[in-house]
Design an enzyme around this catalytic site. Structure first.
Site, mmCIF file in Angstrom:
data_model
loop_
_atom_site.group_PDB
_atom_site.id
_atom_site.type_symbol
_atom_site.label_atom_id
_atom_site.label_comp_id
_atom_site.label_asym_id
_atom_site.label_seq_id
_atom_site.Cartn_x
_atom_site.Cartn_y
_atom_site.Cartn_z
ATOM 1 N N ASP A 51 0.824 -1.208 0.000
ATOM 2 C CA ASP A 51 0.000 0.000 0.000
ATOM 3 C C ASP A 51 0.860 1.260 0.000
ATOM 4 O O ASP A 51 0.617 2.206 -0.756
ATOM 5 C CB ASP A 51 -0.919 -0.016 1.222
ATOM 6 C CG ASP A 51 -2.371 0.230 0.852
ATOM 7 O OD1 ASP A 51 -2.707 0.097 -0.342
ATOM 8 O OD2 ASP A 51 -3.184 0.542 1.742
ATOM 9 N N ASP A 107 -8.678 -3.155 2.092
ATOM 10 C CA ASP A 107 -8.596 -2.483 3.380
ATOM 11 C C ASP A 107 -9.580 -3.063 4.385
ATOM 12 O O ASP A 107 -9.526 -2.734 5.578
ATOM 13 C CB ASP A 107 -8.861 -0.980 3.209
ATOM 14 C CG ASP A 107 -7.847 -0.323 2.290
ATOM 15 O OD1 ASP A 107 -6.689 -0.779 2.285
ATOM 16 O OD2 ASP A 107 -8.216 0.617 1.555
#
Length: 510
Positions: free
Chosen positions: A359, A412
């Site tokens: 990420d 997420d």
């Protein structure tokens, strides 16, 4: 407008903040489309709401680049000019000398270029508002004026609220999805009929006679360290594929795959919920070749799920399409979290730290290589012909005058969700209460991590944030610290791979 407004331009010189501008238009007295523009570093401030703005007629500058005195009457008009051939400040000064009430610069593409001053323009005094608009909206206005039409414009710059209720609802949706998936097997799917009656998947005839609820456990994918590391490589390759070769047809392929997964997810969830409350529905079955005995309820629900997904795909640009996308996405993630499990904190650390690095790299470091954030570019669908990737939950901003959506990607939710689901199974297997265990704390940590993500979005003026940068420390690191403080870290680290203590059953009992 009050000078105490922190968002207002500071002065008519070159130290203003860039601001989004709404350009409302009327063509021959009929309301036309609203255009979003960007104010310059120079020029006078714009009102914050439409009630304080003045509706003025528009005229094309002549010459159209507004680099020389205009032969068109500009007094009390908003002048439209093309970008290019001279500096933006030169255009603004010529429009101001002609008596214009404002200047709209039409860009030659869909990007909003930031209009700044040159080194010699730092002391200019532009007292009219100067705004850039994209070519799509500017062309419409230009054609209307050139065709002899009457065009009127209203320019104002509403404030985007720092916090919108949509962020709170999205946080509840994400946390609720994880909690629901963690509790699903024990509180929703308990006392169910045989798995072969719930799923429309081909069955092995040799095992159909002995198939029972234990087969569900065999179908669970237990993630290991190799799979966790492989994720980083595969996910990065897929992201690069999307970045370099993303086209409308490829996005539609992802939409079709999302619909297939969503159909499976919503079908499993609906059948499970119905059987939870109406157990008699699980007694009527039908034998289908290759599939074996299948619940009639399942056959009835499946076409409804397919119709739901097809209607969403056909109307995904409608104002309420986000509801269908979220329903499909939530059911899909609940199903995935039932099928995939983390065996211990060792594997959880490998998976989440890989996702953590992934990420951060593709949001913050990739601009150093590709000159833009690869993940943000893919999420926006910059090269997809207007189609957006559906693998996310989204909800419209309720009180934002600029509209738009708050969004959170499936990753997420799924990656921390795998850890939180493990913490719940660990607590149940070891007979820990909510306050003594790890499930409640990891759930609260996840919610706090999302809060930090939104706080970072606000502090960085809406620049995309890698959510796992905040979620991993607030979940994985929190469990590791708690486990160390309780003296259980070694047991958590190797859970399921060593003989359990007398008070700690094996993971198979979870």
């Amino acid at each position: 407008m009050s000078h105490d407004d922190p968002y207002a331009p500071k002065s008519p010189s070159c130290d203003n903040k860039f601001q989004l501008v709404k350009v409302e238009s009327w063509v021959n007295g009929v309301t036309s489309s609203s255009i979003v523009g960007l104010s310059a570093r120079f020029g006078s401030p714009l009102p914050r709401d439409a009630a304080n703005a003045i509706r003025r007629p528009a005229v094309l500058a002549n010459p159209v680049n507004c680099c020389a005195n205009s032969s068109s009457k500009l007094t009390n008009f908003v002048a439209l000019a093309k970008r290019g051939d001279c500096t933006f400040t030169a255009k603004a000064q010529i429009a101001q000398l002609g008596g214009a009430a404002g200047l709209l610069v039409i860009n030659d593409n869909e990007d909003l270029y930031k209009m700044v001053c040159s080194k010699n323009d730092t002391s200019i005094n532009i007292t009219i508002p100067v705004v850039m608009i994209p070519n799509s909206g500017g062309k419409t206005l230009e054609d209307s004026i050139a065709g002899g039409g009457s065009v009127e414009l209203l320019l104002y710059s509403p404030i985007r609220p720092a916090v919108d209720l949509s962020a709170g609802f999205l946080l509840l949706m994400a946390v609720g999805t994880i909690v629901c998936a963690s509790l699903w097997a024990e509180f929703i799917a308990c006392e169910q009929v045989d798995e072969r009656y719930k799923q429309l998947t081909p069955k092995d005839p040799s095992s159909s006679a002995t198939n029972n609820g234990d087969d569900y456990e065999k179908e669970v994918l237990e993630i290991n360290s190799k799979l966790a590391i492989g994720f980083l490589i595969m996910a990065s390759a897929f992201l690069m594929l999307l970045y370099f070769f993303m086209a409308s047809w490829f996005i539609w392929l992802l939409i079709v795959l999302f619909c297939i997964g969503g159909i499976e997810g919503i079908h499993v969830c609906l059948v499970t919920l119905i059987l939870r409350f109406f157990k008699n529905c699980g007694r009527k079955t039908m034998n289908i070749p290759m599939f074996g005995d299948v619940l009639i309820l399942s056959l009835v629900v499946l076409p409804l799920c397919m119709a739901f997904a097809i209607v969403w795909a056909a109307n995904q640009h409608a104002s309420l399409a986000w509801i269908g996308q979220d329903v499909l996405g939530i059911c899909l993630m609940i199903t995935v979290l039932q099928m995939a499990r983390l065996p211990n904190i060792k594997v959880a650390s490998a998976l989440l730290m890989c996702a953590f690095v992934y990420d951060i790299f593709w949001v913050f470091i990739s601009p150093l290589i590709f000159h833009e954030s690869v993940m943000i570019a893919v999420a926006r669908g910059d090269n997809s012909g207007g189609e957006a990737i559906p693998m996310l939950l989204r909800i419209p901003r309720f009180h934002d005058p600029w509209g738009g959506y708050d969004m959170i990607g499936f990753g997420d939710i799924l990656f921390p969700g795998l850890l939180i689901s493990f913490s719940y199974r660990f607590d149940r297997a070891n007979k820990k209460s909510f306050t003594e265990g790890y499930f409640v704390w990891s759930t609260l940590g996840y919610a706090f991590g999302l809060f930090l993500t939104y706080l970072a979005l606000y502090l960085m003026d809406g620049h995309g944030q890698p959510a796992l940068l905040y979620l991993v420390p607030c979940t994985l690191w929190l469990i590791i610290v708690l486990g160390w403080a309780k003296g259980e870290l070694k047991y958590l680290w190797n859970y399921g791979k060593q003989p359990s203590h007398s008070s700690s059953p094996a993971i198979g009992e979870a």
